[in-house]
Every structure is written in structure tokens, then in C-alpha cells.
Design a protein around this motif. Structure first.
Motif: not given
Length: 182
Positions: A90, A93, A97, A100-101, A103-104
């Protein structure tokens, strides 16, 4: 140099055989984990654990009153290391974002679980672990709840109940990953 002086000098130069408590604890836990993976928890004895760790049997009891307490400590260590893996993903990222965080977090969760599920199954599906709150009150759910809540506060998404959403995502990721393992 006399023989006694040489022996005394050798004793002074030899490294200490005493290890710091945290190193000894890590060695005990590592030995136990390896044996639990190889033989199973029930089939592994405390004597085997201490032999594998290279310590006297009494040393085990300095750290743990029982094998079950060691198993609980292994579970705590597993959870802590799991969350650290997710946190690193996390934090890689951008701060703003949020998609994105999230998703990560999901991708790291799946990858870490796939890599470590055998240890997970020992420390969390052993007969000692039947409490329902183990599935809903844990570091991973709290971490995800924090991401969801912060993302909502930043306006990245609307989540009325970050805890419930975290539980749903956590359960979905866990179930999907278990299916992939099967």
C-alpha cells in the motif's frame, strides 16, 4: 606463551554462546513452525522443538508455558508479518491514489496468502482457533477498514460503513484465494 595463558586468551577471543532473548525466541518459533509444517502440531513434541532450535528443554518454558501458547504466538507473528507485507504494498502507491492503494492491498493479500497459506492453516485452523471474532477482529480487517475509511474521507468513494465493507472484501479475498489453493 604458557598453555594456561593460551587457553585463557582463546576463551576471551571466543564469541559468546549466549544469544539475545529475541534471537532465541525467534529460533524457537522458527524451529516449531518448521516442525509443525513437516509433522503437524500434535505430532511435534516440545523436545523436538528445543532440539531443532539447539536449546535445552527448559528454555522453551522460559518463553512459553505450553505448545498451545507457542502456537498462539506463531499466529500473532504470522498476522503481524502478513500485515507488514500488505502495508509495504500500500505504501508503494501514491498517497492520494486510493483505488491503487486498495488494489495493492488486495493483490498483496492474495500473493502473501498463496505464499504462506500452509503456515496460516497451522496457526488459524487448528482446533484451538474456533472463536468467531478471529475472522472479524484481526489486524488485516482493521488495516483494510483504515484504507476504506481514509479513502471515503478523501472523497475517493462512498462507503457508509467501512467496517462492514472491509469484512465483505476480506471474506471475498480469503474465500477466492482458498478456492485458488484448492
Amino acid at each position: 606463551m604458557t598453555e594456561n595463558a593460551a587457553a585463557g586468551s582463546a576463551r576471551k577471543a571466543a564469541p559468546s554462546r549466549t544469544k539475545p532473548p529475541e534471537v532465541r525466541l525467534d529460533e524457537l518459533m522458527g524451529a516449531a513452525q518448521a516442525l509443525f509444517l513437516e509433522k503437524g502440531v500434535e505430532a511435534t513434541t516440545i523436545s523436538e522443538i528445543t532440539e531443532a532450535a539447539g536449546v535445552a528443554k527448559g528454555t522453551f518454558y522460559v518463553y512459553f508455558p505450553s505448545k498451545q501458547e507457542m502456537l498462539a504466538a506463531l499466529g500473532q507473528r504470522y498476522a503481524r508479518e502478513f500485515v507488514e507485507q500488505l502495508e509495504r504494498a500500500v505504501e508503494a502507491c501514491a498517497e492520494d491514489d486510493w483505488v491503487g492503494r486498495l488494489r495493492a492491498w488486495i493483490l498483496a493479500n492474495v500473493a502473501t496468502y498463496l505464499r504462506t497459506y500452509r503456515v496460516h492453516d497451522i496457526v488459524f485452523t487448528h482446533p484451538h482457533h474456533h472463536a468467531r471474532e478471529g475472522h472479524t477482529e484481526n489486524l488485516v480487517v482493521r488495516q483494510l477498514q483504515g484504507i476504506l475509511g481514509a479513502g471515503a474521507a478523501a472523497g475517493a468513494w462512498r462507503v457508509d460503513n467501512p467496517r462492514m465493507m472491509a469484512l465483505l472484501i476480506y471474506a471475498g479475498v480469503h474465500c477466492a484465494t482458498d478456492d485458488a489453493i484448492l
